[in-house]
Design an enzyme around this catalytic site. Structure first.
Site, PDB file in Angstrom:
ATOM      1  N   ASN A  52       0.819  -1.224   0.000  1.00 18.85           N
ATOM      2  CA  ASN A  52       0.000   0.000   0.000  1.00 18.85           C
ATOM      3  C   ASN A  52       0.848   1.268   0.000  1.00 18.85           C
ATOM      4  O   ASN A  52       0.343   2.363   0.210  1.00 18.85           O
ATOM      5  CB  ASN A  52      -1.042  -0.030   1.135  1.00 18.85           C
ATOM      6  CG  ASN A  52      -0.401   0.054   2.504  1.00 18.85           C
ATOM      7  OD1 ASN A  52       0.740   0.476   2.663  1.00 18.85           O
ATOM      8  ND2 ASN A  52      -1.143  -0.357   3.525  1.00 18.85           N
ATOM      9  N   GLU A  76      18.927 -16.491  13.997  1.00 20.56           N
ATOM     10  CA  GLU A  76      18.279 -16.830  15.263  1.00 20.56           C
ATOM     11  C   GLU A  76      16.843 -16.318  15.340  1.00 20.56           C
ATOM     12  O   GLU A  76      15.985 -16.942  15.970  1.00 20.56           O
ATOM     13  CB  GLU A  76      19.103 -16.271  16.439  1.00 20.56           C
ATOM     14  CG  GLU A  76      20.508 -16.865  16.565  1.00 20.56           C
ATOM     15  CD  GLU A  76      21.512 -16.281  15.567  1.00 20.56           C
ATOM     16  OE1 GLU A  76      21.175 -15.297  14.870  1.00 20.56           O
ATOM     17  OE2 GLU A  76      22.639 -16.817  15.487  1.00 20.56           O
ATOM     18  N   PHE A  95      23.969 -15.585  21.485  1.00 14.89           N
ATOM     19  CA  PHE A  95      23.329 -15.282  20.201  1.00 14.89           C
ATOM     20  C   PHE A  95      21.809 -15.434  20.263  1.00 14.89           C
ATOM     21  O   PHE A  95      21.098 -14.885  19.423  1.00 14.89           O
ATOM     22  CB  PHE A  95      23.920 -16.149  19.087  1.00 14.89           C
ATOM     23  CG  PHE A  95      25.423 -16.048  19.016  1.00 14.89           C
ATOM     24  CD1 PHE A  95      26.060 -14.837  19.290  1.00 14.89           C
ATOM     25  CD2 PHE A  95      26.219 -17.145  18.702  1.00 14.89           C
ATOM     26  CE1 PHE A  95      27.451 -14.726  19.256  1.00 14.89           C
ATOM     27  CE2 PHE A  95      27.605 -17.045  18.668  1.00 14.89           C
ATOM     28  CZ  PHE A  95      28.225 -15.837  18.949  1.00 14.89           C
TER      29      PHE A  95
END
Lengths: 560, 560
Positions: B213, B395, B420
Site C-alpha cells: 500500500n 536466530e 546469540f
C-alpha cells in the site's frame, strides 16, 4: 621494478606506446603478484603460529581470506595506486580507509595483517588469546586497529554502512569502507537490512568482500560454492557485484578489486570463491575444522608444506590525502520553554531537546526506525534534515549503523518504540564492546499505552539496558526532566538509554531544576511520613495521586 | 447461479463444449465478484465502525487489504474450489489452512473477516480495543482464530514457515499457510531469514500475500508502489512470485490467488499494489493517516460514500478434507547413565537428554542455528534426523519458526549459544503472547568460555529470559541435573530457558536425585556454618572450592 626499467630503456622508443604500456603493466603485475605471494605465505605462517600457540582460534576461516585481504591491504591497481589508503601511525585519522572484519573469528588473519604492516611484533602476535593481551579471540577496540568489535556474526556490514554514510553525507571525505564478510553470516537478517539501506543511500564508498569458503561451523552453508546465487540475491537488493572465481589467485583478486573500486553511485560486493583452510592440506576444504587450531605437530607439517618465506618481509601502507572533514557552524543552546502546570508528553520533550542540542552539537546525528512521528525524533529531522537518517523498519541495522557513525566521531541518538528496540539487543550488546558513545531513546514505554496491547509496550527495556555494562538508564517523569536528561546524555561519553512515555503528563519541575545523572528527587515529604513510594517516569504521577488519596485518609507518605 | 443454469439449459447442446465452459466460467466469475464486492463493502463498514467506536486503531492499513483477504477467505478458483479451507467450528483442526496477519495492526480487518464468517457478532466486534475484550489492538491468542500474536512487524512469515514445515515434514498434511504481509515490514531482516529458509525447505504450502500500500507509518516505504522491485528481491531468494497490478480488482486478485495456489515445490509470494485507506476518500493513498481512526463525523461521511451493503450478508467457509496427521511410534524413556565423579559438560548432557526424550515424545522437534556441534543438539539430530531442522545462522527466524511448530502442537527445543539467542529477544517476547510451549537452550554461558571473548559469552541471558512472564529459567550445575531438568522442561507446558556450560564439570548428583522446577539444593552444610554461598551452574563448583578453602582456614560455610 628493475625488470620494468629495463623494458623502458630498451624498447620504449621503438614500440607503440600502448603495447609498451601493456607489457609494463604485465611485468608490474607479475612483480606485484610475486610480492603478494610472499606476503600471503608469511600471513599463513603467522596465522598458524598464533593459533597453535594459543591452542584455540579459527585458523581455517582465516586462511580462506588471506589472498583477499593481502591484495586489499598491500596490493594496487594496474596504475600502481594502492587499494587501501591508511596512515598506520594514526589509526583514527579521518581520511583513512576503514576495514572491518565482520567475520570476527578470522582475527588471526586480522592481527597477522597488522603484523605485516609493522604494527605488531611476532612476539606480540603470539600473545593472541592470552590474558591481558589486546589481541582477543574476536577483535575488540582494545587493539588500536580494530574499527569495531565483532564476533557476533552479521553486524560488520551495518557498522561499515554507518562509516560510509559518514563519509558521503557528513564528513564528505573520499575514504572507503571495506567489510570482510563470511558466507555463513549472510543468512543473518541484519545483513539484508544493511544491504538494502546501503543501496537506498547510494553508498558508493562501501565495499563488501565476501569470502565464500563454502563451510559453516557444522556443515555446508545454504549456497555452498555457488557465488552466482549470492550475487543474484545481492544484486536484487540494488548492489553491484564483482565475482572472483578463484579467491586464491592474486591476478583474479587484484582485477576484482580494481573493478570493485570503480567509483559508482552505489555499494559494491566482491564475491570470491575460496577454500576454508587453504594451504593446509589436512584441513583444506574439509568439514569439521571450524574453530580448531592445529596441534604442534600438525602445524609443523603445515609450515613445511608452505615453505620458507622471504626473511623479514614486511609491507607498507600508503597514507591517504589530507582532506578536512566538513564543518558545520555551531549556534547557541536555547533553554527549554514550558509553562508551569503544562501537559506535555515526555516523548515530545525528547524531540524538542534534540532540536535544541542539534544547534550546538554539529556532530550530532539522529536515526529512527520509521516511527519518528511517534518518538518525536521528527522535530530534529525538521530542523536538521541533513543530519537525520531514516533507517526504516530495521532496528538491528539501525543500531549497527549508529555504532559506525559513533566510531567516526558522531554523537548519535537512536530512537524507536521501546518494545522494538529490544530487537537490536545483540547489536547494543556488541556496541558496548566497541566502547560506543550511543544514546538510545525508547518511546511508548510501559502499560500506559493501553489499547495497542502488549506487542507495542516496552516492558522489558529497563532490564535489557541494565544488563549493558556502564549503560546509564534514565526514566524522566515530565518534560523538564526529559529535556535536561537529554542534555546530560549528550554530555556523557558512553551508552545511555532514555525511556519516554506516550501520553501527556503534568510538569513537575521548574525549568531551572538540575538533573545530574544518577540522582533522584523527593517530590513530597513530611516529618509525619510513614512510608516512601519510589517511582519513576509515569508512575511518579500515579504515586503522587496515591499519596494524595492516602493524605486524605490521614496517612502521610513520601514520594521519591 | 440462476443465470448460469439458464445458459446451461438453452445453449449447452448447440454450442461447443469449450465455449460453453468459458461462458459458464465468466458468468460464475461475475457472480462471484458481485458477491465478493458486497462482502468487501461490508468489511469496510465493519472496519470503520469498530475503529471509530474504539477511538484508535489502524483502519487505513486494514482497508488496503480488504479485497486480498475477502478473495482469499471467501473466494474460489475458476473451478469453484474455495481457496481457503477451514472448519470454523474447530479453529485448531489439524487440516485447517492457516492465516496469519503478520501486519497485526490490520486487526480490524482480521476481526471483520471472522465476523463475516459468522464467528463474531457486530456487538462483539464493537468491543474492539476495550478492556477485557479478546479483540485486542493487535491480535493475540485470546481470540480463538488468531494463529499467533503479531504486532511487532516482520515475524508472521517465520511463524507461517514453522506451520508450513509442520505440514510438509511432520504432520504430512496438505493444509496451506497464508501470511498477510505489509510492505513496510519487508525491511525487517527477520523476513529475509524466513524467506531464505522457506526456499531452502521447499515449502510449497507457504503463501505470502504482500499488501503493497506504499505508505509506512511516517512516509513512503523504500519501494513505494514498485511491486516489481519487491518481486526481484523475493525471486532472487528462490520464491515464485505472482504480481497483482490492482489489489482492489477482484478479477485480478482471484486470478492471482489461483496462480499462487498452483502447487509447486517452493513458496509463493503474491504481491499486490493497493491503496492505504482504499474506499475512504479523505484518507485514501494519503500520508499522515497511519494508525488514525476516523472521527464519528468522518466515519459517517465515509459510510455514506461506501453505500448500503446487502443486509445480513454473511459468508461461509468450507471445511477441509479430514486427513489424519502422520503418527510416529513411541519408544520407552531410558535413564541417564553416568559414573560417579565423571567429568561431563552440561551441554553434552543436554544433547543426551534430547535423544532420550525424542524416543518418547513423537511431537518433539529440535531447531539449531548452525551450532549444533557446540550446543550438542547434534546428538538428537543423529538419532532423529527427520525431526531436526537446521535453521542456519538466523536466530530470529529460528524462534518464530519454533513458535509456528509449537502452535501446531509440537514440543520444540531451540538452541544456540546463549549470547546469540538474545538476538531473538523480540521473537521470544512475542512468542510469550502466543502462549507458546517453547524450550530454549543457551550454551557457552558465562565468562568460563574464556579466550573466545565477550562476543561469545552469554552474560545477559538470565536477565533476558527473566523478563519473559512465567518463563522458567534453569541453570543446572552438572550433567545429572541437566538431564533431569531437560525432562522437567519437556513436561512443563510453557516457556523454559536452560543455560548450559561449555567446559566439563564434575558430577555432583546421583542419577536418582530429583529436580522439581523451582527448587534448590544444599550441597554442603554444617551446624557451624557462618555464611551461605549461593551459586548456580558452573559457579556451584567455584563455591564448593571456596568452601573447601575456607574450611581449611577454619570457617564453615554452607553451599546452596
Amino acid at each position: 621494478m628493475r625488470l620494468k626499467c629495463l623494458y623502458r630503456i630498451f624498447y620504449r622508443k621503438t614500440w607503440k606506446s600502448s603495447e609498451c604500456n601493456r607489457i609494463e603493466q604485465e611485468v608490474y603485475m607479475h612483480e606485484s603478484n610475486s610480492r603478494l605471494t610472499e606476503i600471503a605465505r608469511r600471513l599463513r605462517q603467522l596465522i598458524l603460529a598464533c593459533t597453535t600457540e594459543a591452542g584455540s582460534g579459527h585458523p581455517t576461516s582465516s586462511l580462506s581470506a588471506v589472498e583477499l585481504m593481502a591484495a586489499l591491504m598491500f596490493g594496487a591497481d594496474t596504475k600502481g595506486s594502492p587499494f587501501f589508503r591508511f596512515d598506520p601511525d594514526t589509526p583514527n585519522y579521518p581520511n583513512n580507509d576503514r576495514l572491518i572484519f565482520s567475520k570476527g573469528h578470522a582475527s588471526p588473519l586480522f592481527y597477522a595483517l597488522w603484523a605485516m604492516a609493522g604494527k605488531l611484533s611476532e612476539r606480540e602476535l603470539l600473545t593472541y588469546r592470552k590474558m591481558n593481551s589486546p589481541l582477543e579471540g574476536h577483535p575488540t577496540r582494545r587493539f588500536a586497529y580494530t574499527e569495531a568489535a565483532t564476533g557476533s556474526l552479521g553486524q560488520g556490514l551495518g557498522v561499515g554502512l554507518g562509516m560510509a554514510l559518514n563519509a558521503k553525507y557528513l564528513d564528505k571525505l573520499p575514504y572507503r569502507t571495506f567489510v570482510l564478510l563470511g558466507d555463513s553470516e549472510m543468512s543473518e537478517g541484519a545483513q539484508w537490512e544493511a544491504v538494502q539501506i546501503a543501496a537506498r543511500y547510494g553508498l558508493g564508498g562501501l565495499i563488501g568482500i565476501m569470502d565464500v569458503n563454502r563451510l559453516g561451523q557444522c556443515g555446508e552453508t545454504m549456497f555452498g560454492h555457488d557465488i552466482e546465487a549470492h550475487a543474484r540475491r545481492i544484486e536484487a537488493f540494488g548492489w553491484r557485484t564483482v565475482l572472483v572465481e578463484d579467491g586464491h589467485d592474486f591476478k583474479q583478486v587484484l582485477t576484482g578489486l580494481e573493478q570493485a573500486l570503480v567509483v559508482g553511485d552505489g555499494p559494491v560486493m566482491l564475491i570470491a570463491r575460496t577454500l576454508k583452510g587453504k594451504g593446509v592440506a589436512l584441513a583444506e576444504d574439509k568439514n569439521g575444522w571450524h574453530g580448531k587450531p592445529l596441534s604442534q605437530e600438525q602445524a609443523q607439517e603445515a609450515l613445511e608444506q608452505l615453505g620458507e618465506a622471504t626473511s623479514g618481509i614486511t609491507a607498507s601502507l600508503t597514507a591517504p590525502e589530507n582532506l578536512v572533514p566538513e564543518k558545520i557552524h555551531v549556534g547557541k543552546l536555547s533553554e527549554p520553554a514550558y509553562e508551569p502546570g503544562e501537559q506535555v508528553a515526555s516523548r515530545e520533550a525528547y524531540g524538542r531537546a534534540l532540536s535544541r542540542l542539534g544547534a550546538v552539537h554539529p556532530e550530532m546525528v539522529v536515526l529512527d526506525a520509521e516511527v519518528s512521528n511517534s518518538t518525536k525524533a521528527e522535530l530534529f529531522k525538521k530542523e536538521f534534515p541533513e543530519r537525520f537518517f531514516e533507517m526504516f523498519v530495521a532496528e538491528q541495522n539501525m543500531v549497527s549503523t549508529a555504532l559506525g557513525l559513533s566510531i567516526r566521531g558522531k554523537l548519535v541518538f537512536v530512537s524507536s518504540f521501546a518494545a522494538f528496540l529490544v530487537r537490536a539487543y545483540d547489536q547494543v550488546r556488541m556496541a558496548r564492546y566497541s566502547d560506543a558513545n550511543l544514546k538510545f531513546c525508547g518511546s511508548h514505554a510501559g502499560v500506559s499505552i493501553g489499547e495497542d496491547g502488549p506487542s507495542q509496550m516496552g516492558l522489558e527495556d529497563i532490564a535489557f539496558f541494565r544488563t549493558i555494562l556502564d549503560c546509564v538508564v534514565l526514566y524522566p517523569s515530565d518534560a523538564v526532566s526529559t529535556e535536561r536528561l537529554v542534555e546530560a546524555a549528550a554530555a556523557h561519553h558512553g551508552m545511555v538509554y532514555l525511556r519516554t512515555t506516550r501520553g501527556k503528563t503534568t510538569l513537575l519541575y521548574d525549568v531551572n531544576e538540575r538533573f545530574p545523572l544518577g540522582g533522584c528527587k523527593i517530590l513530597r515529604e513530611d516529618s509525619a511520613d510513614r512510608a516512601t513510594l519510589v517511582a519513576a517516569g509515569i508512575t511518579v504521577h500515579e504515586a503522587l495521586a496515591a499519596a494524595e488519596i492516602l493524605a486524605k485518609q490521614g496517612t502521610s507518605v513520601r514520594v521519591m
